[in-house]
Design an enzyme around this catalytic site. Structure first.
Site, short mmCIF file in Angstrom:
data_model
loop_
_atom_site.label_atom_id
_atom_site.label_comp_id
_atom_site.label_asym_id
_atom_site.label_seq_id
_atom_site.Cartn_x
_atom_site.Cartn_y
_atom_site.Cartn_z
N LYS A 168 -9.86 13.39 8.28
CA LYS A 168 -9.24 13.11 9.57
C LYS A 168 -9.16 14.38 10.41
O LYS A 168 -8.96 15.49 9.86
CB LYS A 168 -7.81 12.60 9.37
CG LYS A 168 -7.68 11.22 8.75
CD LYS A 168 -6.21 10.87 8.56
CE LYS A 168 -6.00 9.52 7.90
NZ LYS A 168 -6.33 8.41 8.77
N ARG B 270 -7.74 -0.52 1.88
CA ARG B 270 -8.29 -1.77 1.35
C ARG B 270 -8.84 -1.59 -0.07
O ARG B 270 -8.90 -2.54 -0.84
CB ARG B 270 -9.35 -2.32 2.30
CG ARG B 270 -10.60 -1.50 2.47
CD ARG B 270 -11.33 -1.84 3.76
NE ARG B 270 -10.59 -1.37 4.93
CZ ARG B 270 -10.95 -1.60 6.19
NH1 ARG B 270 -12.04 -2.33 6.45
NH2 ARG B 270 -10.24 -1.14 7.19
N ASP C 141 1.83 6.83 5.32
CA ASP C 141 0.83 5.81 5.01
C ASP C 141 1.21 4.99 3.77
O ASP C 141 0.47 4.10 3.36
CB ASP C 141 -0.55 6.46 4.82
CG ASP C 141 -1.69 5.52 5.17
OD1 ASP C 141 -1.45 4.55 5.92
OD2 ASP C 141 -2.82 5.75 4.71
N ASP D 185 -2.55 10.70 3.34
CA ASP D 185 -3.93 10.29 3.59
C ASP D 185 -4.65 11.34 4.42
O ASP D 185 -4.42 11.46 5.62
CB ASP D 185 -3.96 8.94 4.30
CG ASP D 185 -5.37 8.45 4.58
OD1 ASP D 185 -6.31 8.99 3.96
OD2 ASP D 185 -5.52 7.54 5.41
N GLU E 51 -9.36 3.75 2.86
CA GLU E 51 -8.91 3.76 1.46
C GLU E 51 -7.88 2.67 1.17
O GLU E 51 -7.72 2.24 0.02
CB GLU E 51 -8.34 5.14 1.10
CG GLU E 51 -6.88 5.39 1.42
CD GLU E 51 -6.53 5.31 2.90
OE1 GLU E 51 -5.39 4.98 3.23
OE2 GLU E 51 -7.41 5.61 3.74
N LYS F 89 0.85 -1.19 0.00
CA LYS F 89 0.00 0.00 0.00
C LYS F 89 0.88 1.23 0.00
O LYS F 89 1.68 1.45 0.92
CB LYS F 89 -0.90 0.00 1.25
CG LYS F 89 -1.68 1.30 1.46
CD LYS F 89 -2.34 1.30 2.84
CE LYS F 89 -2.90 2.68 3.19
NZ LYS F 89 -3.44 2.74 4.57
N ASP G 220 -12.00 6.96 4.70
CA ASP G 220 -10.68 6.79 5.32
C ASP G 220 -10.27 5.32 5.38
O ASP G 220 -9.19 5.01 5.87
CB ASP G 220 -10.66 7.40 6.72
CG ASP G 220 -9.25 7.67 7.21
OD1 ASP G 220 -8.33 7.71 6.37
OD2 ASP G 220 -9.05 7.83 8.43
#
Length: 500
Positions: free
Chosen positions: A272, A346, A283, A265, A344, A260, A342
């Site tokens: 967030k 997956r 991230d 993010d 995201e 990933k 959030d």
């Protein structure tokens, strides 16, 4: 912005084999040693400044807590105690402490060794000290107008081993881990999807890998709706595919690594809060670990083809951002009801895993900073692992212990899918609550992996640990490279890799 990759590896160590003598330390500016809590008198006689070290040692209640240091005949000698029965993680932690003391003077030459630890193999102590030195000597990104002085370390000498040891795996793991740490620490305006792609392309050219980039146009043709939903506002987003093939080998990949790579993010429409957005340039750590592991496999000359797929994007907010209740179709045809933007990670991994496993590789390992729930379950000292082959759980735990990068497996029973039922799509992206989200995230991802592949998902809860972890002295740990290299040597994974 073009990024120049720093030197990520140590010089190949010199090995002075045999019993320690004064000549063993000739030409060294500093030395770091692991000793038992009660060294025999002969041990002190073998070390420069041994008499003074012994006197100081006897005064302390616990010599495991910190290193002792003396200067003798121009050499700074640093020692720390480790129990003869210590596991790999404990040895790595002791090595980190004593190496940190040894490197404070920024020496050009450093000796590493252990004495009196009869139950710990010399290859294990040398591995711990080399790994700690590689992590401590490596310079993490800095953008200060007056950066710290560069490391002077040019020569490392292994001392006192009875025979020469093979350091290739330790050095390859260290280079991969340093690459992962460096990439993860870069700020988001330095490492965005465009510059990340360029860096990977340059690295591929230097290392002799095949490189392909699935840009937005290609991903539309692949119907990769899950990835594209997240990537709407991200310039240069795409999926990188790297391929290493040994000379003379012509076959599909035996090992596929997936990471990933969300370079920043914001949380998307489900924005967030301030504190939660701090550090979100990291991230993309899963992609960095996948890339670092791929580098290590390549440099070790893996005897089978290896692929590495990196999902590179940002999760930004804008007029085209995806929203809760949207219906998205992934590249394998699965329809997804969006619950929280959030979640995201997956989404981008769903399409990446599907594309990466179309050739049914025997073993697939993905890495992601996927859920906060895994940190809650394990703290940031362990990472969580999941597999569609429960019989691999023992090998996963064992590899965590032997590498010093500890993991713990979680269940993936089918009834967890009841928590992801959607009234309008094949599956919900996630539930509205956070209960068991690390398990549900893995259960979601499983849908996108070819069932013929043995799949392992690593939720990197130990990717950052305040004050460092094991041999690594920085908050960003690069966790996963050492673990994976040990895992690939287990009989369970070796059997799967060589069966094809």
């Amino acid at each position: 912005m073009a990024l120049d990759l720093p030197a990520i590896e140590l010089p190949t160590p010199v090995q002075r084999v045999g019993e320690l003598t004064p000549a063993s330390f000739r030409g060294l500016e500093a030395a770091a040693f692991l000793l038992p809590p009660a060294p025999a008198p002969r041990i002190w006689k073998q070390l420069p400044g041994g008499a003074e070290l012994r006197r100081l040692w006897k005064r302390r209640k616990d010599n495991r807590a910190a290193a002792l240091s003396v200067n003798s005949a121009g050499i700074a000698i640093h020692v720390i105690a480790v129990d003869d029965s210590a596991d790999c993680f404990t040895c790595l932690g002791a090595a980190r402490k004593v190496v940190a003391e040894a490197l404070k003077s920024n020496p050009a030459s450093l000796g590493l060794g252990a004495a009196g630890l009869a139950s710990i193999a010399s290859c294990a102590t040398s591995d711990a000290l080399l790994a700690a030195t590689a992590a401590a000597a490596f310079r993490m990104p800095t953008f200060k107008s007056q950066p710290p002085a560069p490391a002077r370390l040019r020569r490392i000498t292994l001392l006192g081993n009875e025979e020469r040891i093979d350091t290739a795996k330790t050095l390859a793991a260290a280079a991969g881990t340093n690459l992962a740490r460096w990439l993860t620490a870069l700020p988001a305006n330095q490492l965005d999807p465009k510059s990340y792609k360029s860096l990977i392309a340059n690295l591929a050219k230097a290392e002799g890998w095949e490189f392909e980039y699935f840009d937005r146009s290609r991903l539309r043709r692949e119907n990769a709706g899950a990835f594209l939903a997240v990537a709407h506002g991200s310039v240069g987003a795409g999926i990188a595919r790297l391929r290493y093939v040994p000379k003379g080998v012509k076959s599909a990949p035996h090992l596929t690594l997936v990471g990933k790579g969300v370079c920043f993010d914001t949380g998307g429409v489900n924005l967030k809060p301030f504190k939660s957005m701090q550090g979100m340039h990291g991230d993309m750590q899963g992609s960095a670990v996948a890339l670092g592991t791929f580098l290590a496999c390549s440099r070790l000359g893996a005897p089978y083809p290896v692929e590495c797929w990196l999902a590179i994007t940002e999760n930004l907010i804008g007029s085209a951002s995806y929203k809760p209740s949207d219906l998205i179709t992934a590249s394998n045809g699965t329809t997804i009801e969006i619950v929280h933007t959030d979640a995201e990670g997956r989404m981008v991994l769903a399409d990446t895993l599907h594309l990466a496993t179309r050739e049914n590789p025997p073993v697939v390992i993905d890495y992601a900073t996927l859920t906060g729930a895994c940190c809650v379950a394990l703290t940031t000292r362990y990472s969580g692992v999941f597999s569609n082959r429960p019989e691999l759980h023992d090998a996963l735990i064992r590899s965590g212990r032997t590498s010093g990068e500890r993991v713990w497996p979680f269940p993936l029973d089918p009834d967890f899918d009841e928590m992801l039922v959607s009234n309008v799509a094949d599956i919900q992206q996630c539930p509205a609550g956070s209960e068991g989200d690390h398990i549900l995230g893995a259960r979601f991802l499983r849908r996108f992996v070819a069932p013929e592949s043995a799949w392992i998902h690593v939720d990197l809860s130990a990717g950052e640990n305040k004050g460092g972890l094991g041999h690594v002295p920085t908050t960003v740990t690069g966790f996963g490279v050492r673990f994976t290299l040990d895992l690939l040597e287990t009989k369970e994974i070796e059997a799967a890799l060589t069966a094809k």
